[in-house]
Design a protein around this motif. Structure first.
Motif, PDB file in Angstrom:
ATOM      1  N   PRO A   1      85.431  51.330  26.412  1.00  0.00           N
ATOM      2  CA  PRO A   1      84.337  51.579  27.353  1.00  0.00           C
ATOM      3  C   PRO A   1      84.740  52.521  28.488  1.00  0.00           C
ATOM      4  CG  PRO A   1      84.405  49.248  26.803  1.00  0.00           C
ATOM      5  CD  PRO A   1      85.639  49.887  26.198  1.00  0.00           C
TER       6      PRO A   1
ATOM      7  N   TYR B   1      81.374  52.425  32.360  1.00  0.00           N
ATOM      8  CA  TYR B   1      79.912  52.401  32.324  1.00  0.00           C
ATOM      9  C   TYR B   1      79.390  51.496  33.434  1.00  0.00           C
ATOM     10  CZ  TYR B   1      79.999  54.856  27.881  1.00  0.00           C
ATOM     11  OH  TYR B   1      80.187  55.794  26.912  1.00  0.00           O
ATOM     12  N   ARG B   2      78.304  51.930  34.089  1.00  0.00           N
ATOM     13  CA  ARG B   2      77.739  51.171  35.204  1.00  0.00           C
ATOM     14  C   ARG B   2      76.761  50.085  34.750  1.00  0.00           C
ATOM     15  NH1 ARG B   2      77.976  56.518  37.714  1.00  0.00           N
ATOM     16  NH2 ARG B   2      75.929  56.951  36.835  1.00  0.00           N
TER      17      ARG B   2
ATOM     18  N   ALA C   1      83.227  56.429  28.606  1.00  0.00           N
ATOM     19  CA  ALA C   1      82.481  56.762  29.824  1.00  0.00           C
ATOM     20  C   ALA C   1      83.114  57.946  30.544  1.00  0.00           C
ATOM     21  CB  ALA C   1      82.415  55.545  30.749  1.00  0.00           C
TER      22      ALA C   1
ATOM     23  N   ALA D   1      76.139  56.699  25.914  1.00  0.00           N
ATOM     24  CA  ALA D   1      76.002  55.293  25.498  1.00  0.00           C
ATOM     25  C   ALA D   1      77.111  54.915  24.519  1.00  0.00           C
ATOM     26  CB  ALA D   1      74.637  55.053  24.858  1.00  0.00           C
ATOM     27  N   TYR D   2      77.518  53.649  24.619  1.00  0.00           N
ATOM     28  CA  TYR D   2      78.508  53.068  23.714  1.00  0.00           C
ATOM     29  C   TYR D   2      77.933  51.750  23.223  1.00  0.00           C
ATOM     30  CZ  TYR D   2      82.786  50.388  22.501  1.00  0.00           C
ATOM     31  OH  TYR D   2      83.731  49.603  21.869  1.00  0.00           O
TER      32      TYR D   2
ATOM     33  N   TYR E   1      76.476  49.825  26.314  1.00  0.00           N
ATOM     34  CA  TYR E   1      76.938  50.304  27.612  1.00  0.00           C
ATOM     35  C   TYR E   1      76.235  51.628  27.891  1.00  0.00           C
ATOM     36  CZ  TYR E   1      80.944  47.168  26.728  1.00  0.00           C
ATOM     37  OH  TYR E   1      81.746  46.089  26.464  1.00  0.00           O
ATOM     38  N   SER E   2      75.821  51.839  29.148  1.00  0.00           N
ATOM     39  CA  SER E   2      75.154  53.091  29.511  1.00  0.00           C
ATOM     40  C   SER E   2      75.493  53.450  30.954  1.00  0.00           C
ATOM     41  CB  SER E   2      73.639  52.969  29.313  1.00  0.00           C
ATOM     42  OG  SER E   2      73.115  51.915  30.084  1.00  0.00           O
ATOM     43  N   GLU E   3      74.992  54.599  31.396  1.00  0.00           N
ATOM     44  CA  GLU E   3      75.256  55.128  32.737  1.00  0.00           C
ATOM     45  C   GLU E   3      76.756  55.348  32.956  1.00  0.00           C
ATOM     46  OE1 GLU E   3      73.259  52.896  35.827  1.00  0.00           O
ATOM     47  OE2 GLU E   3      71.582  52.454  34.476  1.00  0.00           O
ATOM     48  N   PRO E   4      77.334  56.320  32.247  1.00  0.00           N
ATOM     49  CA  PRO E   4      78.775  56.554  32.346  1.00  0.00           C
ATOM     50  C   PRO E   4      79.202  57.123  33.703  1.00  0.00           C
ATOM     51  CG  PRO E   4      77.733  58.280  31.058  1.00  0.00           C
ATOM     52  CD  PRO E   4      76.677  57.267  31.337  1.00  0.00           C
TER      53      PRO E   4
ATOM     54  N   THR F   1      75.294  47.472  31.380  1.00  0.00           N
ATOM     55  CA  THR F   1      75.519  46.911  30.054  1.00  0.00           C
ATOM     56  C   THR F   1      74.415  45.894  29.750  1.00  0.00           C
ATOM     57  OG1 THR F   1      77.140  45.832  28.610  1.00  0.00           O
ATOM     58  CG2 THR F   1      77.012  45.029  30.843  1.00  0.00           C
TER      59      THR F   1
END
Length: 199
Positions: free
Chosen positions: A135, A167-168, A139, A145-146, A159-162, A170
């Protein structure tokens, strides 16, 4: 929800160039493992088992049904990841616009990757590799996205918003529930079938 993975200061075991030489030589000798280089450490990723392969097939089918404009690249695509792109990973699946990897070498730039996907393995390193280190590395490479498909917990975590620290955001969903993937992927996964591919 803000989620940042723990990071520890670590001296790299070798240069990226040395790792790439080792990985290339190893692939010629043994196709039972894949090597990755994350956070300065060389790691071994086992070849997928049958259930793992079925999950990758399921994801390809879900993408096709959604009418997504993204190509789904399962398997051995190598990406330059992490801070300063000094890491090397082979995600289980990469989603990116079709044609993204044309003309790129063994280790591609992740600039146009929309999402990477990992399916947990039943080995001792899966927690450190898939839940902690990747992660942060994905990021830091700016991958939007992961998606972690966790066969131990029977969950999907997106996971998003790298950011450079991880990532910020989840969101975790249980197998059997529906999950809408974040931008720029933006299609829904029906995860009921995943219940068939766990031990």
């Amino acid at each position: 929800m803000t989620v940042m993975a723990e990071r520890t200061a670590r001296t790299s075991q070798m240069t990226v160039e040395d790792f790439e030489e080792i990985a290339k030589a190893a692939e010629k000798l043994n196709d039972a493992v894949r090597f990755e280089f994350i956070d300065g450490r060389i790691g071994v990723k086992g070849v997928p088992d049958g259930d793992h392969s079925e999950i990758m097939r399921w994801l390809v089918e879900q993408s096709i049904r959604s009418g997504s404009h993204l190509g789904v690249y399962p398997g051995d695509l190598g990406l330059k990841i992490g801070e300063y792109r000094n890491g090397r990973a082979k995600p289980d699946v990469v989603l990116a616009p079709k044609g993204t990897f044309a003309g790129q070498g063994d280790w591609a730039e992740p600039d146009h990757v929309a999402m990477v996907v990992e399916v947990t393995s039943y080995d001792s390193d899966t927690h450190r590799r898939d839940r902690v280190e990747k992660p942060v590395a994905y990021a830091a490479a700016g991958i939007p996205a992961y998606l972690l498909i966790d066969r131990d917990a029977c969950t999907l975590t997106v996971y998003s918003e790298p950011s450079s620290e991880g990532y910020r955001a989840t969101r975790t969903t249980k197998f059997g529930e529906k999950l809408v993937l974040p931008e720029p992927v933006e299609f829904e996964l029906d995860t009921e079938e995943l219940k068939d591919y766990v031990r």
